[in-house]
Write a protein that holds these residues in place. Sequence first.
Motif, PDB file in Angstrom:
ATOM      1  N   PHE A 159      -7.941   5.355   9.618  1.00  0.00           N
ATOM      2  CA  PHE A 159      -8.729   4.680  10.657  1.00  0.00           C
ATOM      3  C   PHE A 159      -8.285   3.229  10.830  1.00  0.00           C
ATOM      4  O   PHE A 159      -8.410   2.688  11.929  1.00  0.00           O
ATOM      5  N   CYS A 160      -7.782   2.583   9.784  1.00  0.00           N
ATOM      6  CA  CYS A 160      -7.193   1.244   9.950  1.00  0.00           C
ATOM      7  C   CYS A 160      -6.012   1.330  10.906  1.00  0.00           C
ATOM      8  O   CYS A 160      -5.862   0.493  11.809  1.00  0.00           O
ATOM      9  N   HIS A 220     -13.743   4.758   6.025  1.00  0.00           N
ATOM     10  CA  HIS A 220     -13.623   3.527   6.825  1.00  0.00           C
ATOM     11  C   HIS A 220     -14.848   3.583   7.729  1.00  0.00           C
ATOM     12  O   HIS A 220     -15.000   4.549   8.500  1.00  0.00           O
ATOM     13  N   ASP A 273      -6.427  -1.664   5.181  1.00  0.00           N
ATOM     14  CA  ASP A 273      -6.026  -0.848   4.031  1.00  0.00           C
ATOM     15  C   ASP A 273      -4.851   0.032   4.461  1.00  0.00           C
ATOM     16  O   ASP A 273      -4.993   0.874   5.344  1.00  0.00           O
ATOM     17  N   CYS A 282      -5.254   3.783   4.881  1.00  0.00           N
ATOM     18  CA  CYS A 282      -6.417   4.273   5.633  1.00  0.00           C
ATOM     19  C   CYS A 282      -6.014   4.647   7.058  1.00  0.00           C
ATOM     20  O   CYS A 282      -5.528   3.803   7.817  1.00  0.00           O
ATOM     21  N   HIS A 335     -10.962  -3.192   7.551  1.00  0.00           N
ATOM     22  CA  HIS A 335     -11.386  -2.081   6.699  1.00  0.00           C
ATOM     23  C   HIS A 335     -12.637  -2.402   5.882  1.00  0.00           C
ATOM     24  O   HIS A 335     -12.654  -3.344   5.097  1.00  0.00           O
TER      25      HIS A 335
HETATM   26 ZN    ZN Z   1      -9.605   1.487   7.056  1.00  0.00          ZN
END
Ligand code: ZN
Length: 137
Positions: A8-9, A99, A3, A6, A48
């Motif tokens: 954390f991605c 996430h 994503d 995002c 994700h």
């Molecule tokens: Zn993510």
Amino acid sequence: MIDENCIFCKIANGEIPSKTIYEDEDFRVILDLGPATKGHALILPKDHYNDVYELPEDLTGKAFILAKKISLLLKKKLNCDGLNLIQNNGRTAGQTVFHFHIHVIPRYHDDHQHIGWNPQEISQEELEEIQKEIFES
Ligand code: ZN
Ligand code: 5GP
């Protein structure tokens, strides 16, 4: 799938640098930027998924096996006295980054952290009602 919006991605896939303590083809494990204690780590899948509801079963299995591996690693390296595995789903449950991730939180005798809940009183009848609601269709 990644994503674009995002964080954390981006971290999990190395686009944003992080303090990585473990990596394989499915996961990156990083140190939390707002740690509860020394060594507080986050297990992030590279793809994700918002939360545990979305995470496919094979990755769910791998994630929890990895949580055990990281727990042993932190226990060995940091000599912690205890350890919490925490995984939040939904804002109400305290999730702030959407996430999927597992917190691995080493605990120390004098860490002054409180991870817990206020136990409520409940009767056998109430427990039975809940059991029925969940267990019987
Ligand atoms: Zn993510
Ligand atoms: P949640 O509340 O969603 O279960 O946990 C999110 C965690 O991610 C928090 O403990 C927070 O400190 C951590 N966090 C948020 N943004 C970043 C970041 O950019 N880098 C790292 N390493 N941790 C982050």
